[in-house]
Design an enzyme around this catalytic site. Structure first.
Site, mmCIF file in Angstrom:
data_model
loop_
_atom_site.group_PDB
_atom_site.id
_atom_site.type_symbol
_atom_site.label_atom_id
_atom_site.label_comp_id
_atom_site.label_asym_id
_atom_site.label_seq_id
_atom_site.Cartn_x
_atom_site.Cartn_y
_atom_site.Cartn_z
ATOM 1 N N ASP A 449 0.832 -1.206 0.000
ATOM 2 C CA ASP A 449 0.000 0.000 0.000
ATOM 3 C C ASP A 449 0.869 1.259 0.000
ATOM 4 O O ASP A 449 2.083 1.194 0.251
ATOM 5 C CB ASP A 449 -0.905 -0.052 1.248
ATOM 6 C CG ASP A 449 -2.216 0.692 1.059
ATOM 7 O OD1 ASP A 449 -2.313 1.516 0.134
ATOM 8 O OD2 ASP A 449 -3.146 0.454 1.856
ATOM 9 N N ASP A 513 -10.608 1.876 -3.669
ATOM 10 C CA ASP A 513 -11.111 1.523 -2.338
ATOM 11 C C ASP A 513 -12.623 1.402 -2.312
ATOM 12 O O ASP A 513 -13.182 0.982 -1.305
ATOM 13 C CB ASP A 513 -10.673 2.577 -1.312
ATOM 14 C CG ASP A 513 -9.377 2.168 -0.640
ATOM 15 O OD1 ASP A 513 -8.916 1.029 -0.858
ATOM 16 O OD2 ASP A 513 -8.819 2.999 0.104
HETATM 17 C C1 DGJ Z 1 -5.854 1.889 1.811
HETATM 18 C C2 DGJ Z 1 -6.177 0.682 0.989
HETATM 19 O O1 DGJ Z 1 -6.589 1.062 -0.282
HETATM 20 C C3 DGJ Z 1 -7.239 -0.141 1.704
HETATM 21 O O2 DGJ Z 1 -7.636 -1.205 0.910
HETATM 22 C C4 DGJ Z 1 -6.679 -0.598 3.014
HETATM 23 O O3 DGJ Z 1 -5.624 -1.493 2.815
HETATM 24 C C5 DGJ Z 1 -6.230 0.601 3.837
HETATM 25 N N1 DGJ Z 1 -5.359 1.463 3.091
HETATM 26 C C6 DGJ Z 1 -5.545 0.158 5.089
HETATM 27 O O4 DGJ Z 1 -5.028 1.211 5.796
#
Ligand code: DGJ
Length: 712
Positions: A449, A513
């Protein structure tokens, strides 16, 4: 052989119906004479060049100036120069002389040029592969005795005048890759990205095409820059009507200063041409990606990610229950998201402390991983390696490891800052930590991430996005070579790092997301312009979306996620039995069809009703297809009318049947007669030219249509 340097002094290319003709007779950097439709086998390159010589215009340049692979002022180019840089104000306008052209393989050539006066050498690397994708990059060498400050080195390709419209992309968190169309007018359309990462609003693919080009119609030229740092994409039309598309890394002031003998290499520009609309562009990019040796080849495992299921509530008992439910319904990979490492109870602390939290996990991750693996699933783990919370042991020990300048903390963003990976100690720390965890635990997958833009990203007082991006690539490459079986997902606050630079060392992207299926229809449709579905992560979220508050049926959520690398992100341990039964049957359906979905050709219909979309995947040998008719909103018409199902064999006869998990026709309407009869048989030509009447669906529903051939 797709490209060759012939005796006539031209570079000839031919692949997937696209022809390439480059005039490499010198004396300058070779110029693209033609990049477009097939020219047949017997090309008289001289005659083609002559045909393209314009009359002399009044009040304009006295000489004809072909647009070279590196456009130069010295040869009369008046647009954005290919190279901008200087040596303390000198050597600011290079004039390269062609030195050498050589084939470096059956699909690649290399061009060398030099400007001895300016003390610069240039190497252009060009590949034209069987997919029809043209890739181009430049290497600039400072052959002088003093430093050379590089400001921009871009990769440029000319597009013909009939390219009069542009398509590129913008977006934001949870709404990535939103298309925007514009006229390809005179002047420059410049998309600059200074986010330090690819960005939610990246230009992504910049396409120029003929009037009204669509998915199945029009001639299109498209380019993508494979780079995960700051970048510029541009489309430019000169007063003489000629046009180019191009891209470059966007460098900060003094970011790249080449000492004597030093080199700078641009990111690759990936370009494709199609005479059959955007579907031809995706088909070229997808084939190119699929032909790479590192392209994931085993069936994409059904994934359960814990983020929207438990967020930071990492409790062994709760997670093992989730894993049990997942295994029962057929999940194949269980991914533990954010929250497992020291001090990470919420998003205010812990980033950088890459040790399993002893309080939450007194026996380490072993009990959970053993449990997951014993149930036949792979285990995946979340990291955000490049980030650091000021509230972390790492920051307390090494406050100087931040990317910053002026002694200031860069502006806040999710309580986190960025580690300076150009600092060898910070780099070594990360490598050791991730390597140690991958060595200790049975981890098959990393979700990598990256949750903020880089701002005032300085290393020892200088702009550092360039070095940071290369360091991240190096770190990924090193980890992959140490742990070749570990797959890596590129995630960045959802889909803010989706580019072919990162994808050369990762195995899929987290497209967004948002798990809201309606939003996902658009995000996946357009992410799919560049990436084949197997590289796009798509999950069924809970009934009510956590990002939009919309509620959708399981069938809509499932039929939306199904086409990509499918999974779920939902607390299924507390889901109703009816939902679990539904999920189990959808997982079975995905497993049955993923061979088709992840190897076939992606097709999209240019459906006339803006309230509905048609997309599908057709097997390479046209022996099977799955289509989705997607009702996005209510239609204006009383009944939807026919939808064309494109891309099948013209003369072959196919049975078309509605299949589950599919949206049921709305209570307001009967199904069309062919559906009530349980299916229909038509030829591929009929399915594309006449189409099939669709049922009235309530909005936010998908009808899935399975197409199978009749006889041989
Ligand atoms: C952002 C990501 O896009 C999410 O899927 C998740 O992993 C969160 N961060 C976790 O902090």
């Amino acid at each position: 052989m797709t490209i060759s340097y012939a005796d006539d002094g031209f570079i000839h290319g031919h692949a997937a119906g696209t022809a390439l003709l480059i005039d490499a007779r010198g004396p300058g950097v070779p110029a693209v004479v033609h990049w477009g439709g097939d020219l047949g086998g017997n090309i008289d390159a001289d005659a083609i060049v002559s045909a393209g010589l314009p009359p002399r215009a009044r009040g304009a340049l006295a000489v004809h100036t072909p647009v070279s692979l590196l456009p130069e002022r010295a040869r009369g180019y008046r647009g954005r120069p290919g190279l901008t840089g200087h040596r303390d104000g000198a050597d600011w306008s290079a004039s390269f002389r062609l030195d050498r052209v050589a084939a470096t393989g059956p699909d690649s050539v290399e061009i060398a040029a030099e400007d001895p006066g300016a003390g610069l050498q240039l190497r252009c690397e060009l590949r034209f592969e069987a997919s029809g994708v043209l890739t181009l990059r430049h290497v600039l060498r400072n052959a002088g005795t003093a430093s050379y400050t590089l400001m921009e080195l871009s990769c440029v390709l000319p597009v013909p005048r009939q390219a009069v419209e542009l398509l590129d992309f913008t977006g934001r968190w949870s709404r990535e890759r939103h298309p925007q169309r514009s006229a390809f007018d005179f002047g420059s359309r410049v998309r600059e990205n200074r986010r330090g990462r690819t960005g939610h609003d990246a230009a992504f693919v910049l396409a120029a095409g003929t009037t009204g080009f669509g998915f199945r119609s029009g001639e299109v030229w498209a380019a993508h820059l494979g780079w995960s740092g700051d970048s510029t994409m541009f489309a430019e039309r000169a007063p003489d009507g000629r046009a180019v598309v191009g891209g470059a890394e966007l460098l900060g002031p003094g970011e790249v200063v080449l000492g004597p003998g030093e080199e700078y290499t641009t990111p690759w520009l990936y370009a494709a041409h199609s005479r059959r609309g955007l579907d031809g562009i995706s088909s070229a990019f997808h084939s190119w990606l699929r032909a790479r040796p590192q392209h994931p080849s085993r069936p994409r495992p059904v994934t359960l990610n814990t983020w929207e299921a438990v967020y930071f509530d990492h409790d062994l008992e709760r997670l093992t229950r989730l894993a049990d439910t997942a295994a029962q319904i057929g999940v194949e990979r269980f991914v533990l998201d954010d929250g497992w490492f020291r001090h990470r109870r919420d998003d205010t602390a812990g980033l950088g402390d890459w040790y399993v939290d002893e309080g939450v996990w007194p026996k380490g991750l072993h009990p959970l991983i053993d449990h997951v693996v014993a149930r036949g699933m792979e285990f995946g783990l979340w990291f955000e390696p490049e980030m650091i919370n000021p509230d972390s042991d790492l920051y307390r020990a090494h406050p100087d490891w931040l990317l910053q300048t002026g002694g200031r903390m860069p502006p806040a963003w999710r309580n986190q800052q960025v580690l300076d990976l150009a600092n060898p100690d910070a780099y070594a720390y990360l490598l050791e930590r991730i390597d140690a965890l991958l060595s200790e635990y049975d981890i098959a997958y990393i979700k990598w991430d990256h949750n903020r833009d880089l701002m005032e990203a300085g290393h020892e007082g200088q702009p550092a996005v360039h070095r940071q991006t290369l360091a991240v690539y190096r770190l990924l490459d090193e980890l992959r070579s140490r742990h070749p079986r570990v797959e890596i997902e590129s995630c960045s606050s959802g889909g803010a790092r989706v580019d072919l630079g990162i994808l050369q060392r990762t195995d899929r992207v987290w497209a967004s997301d948002t798990n809201d299926a309606l939003e996902r229809q658009s995000i996946q449709r357009w992410t799919g312009l560049l990436l084949p579905p197997e590289l796009i992560g798509a999950h069924i979220g809970p009934p009510t979306s956590h990002t939009t508050g919309r509620t959708h049926t399981l069938s809509f959520r499932a039929a939306t996620a199904l086409f990509c690398h499918f999974g779920m992100e939902w607390d299924i341990a507390s889901a109703a039995q009816e939902d679990l039964d539904g999920l189990q049957s959808i997982i079975g359906f995905y497993k049955q069809l993923r061979g088709l979905l992840h190897h076939g050709e992606v097709v999209r219909g240019d459906h006339p009703d803006p309230a509905a979309w048609v997309h599908g995947v057709v097997a390479a040998d046209r022996s099977q297809a799955l289509f989705a008719y997607v009702q996005l909103a209510t239609s204006v018409t009383e009944v939807p009318g026919p939808a064309a199902l494109p891309g099948l064999d013209d003369d072959r006869r196919y049975r078309v049947q509605a299949v589950h998990p599919a949206g049921e026709p709305s209570g307001h309407s009967m199904a069309p007669p062919w559906m009530a009869d349980g299916g229909i048989v038509l030829t591929g030509r009929e399915l594309e030219a006449v189409g099939l009447q669709m049922p009235v669906l309530d909005p936010e529903n998908v009808l899935l249509l399975l197409v199978t051939p009749i006889g041989k």
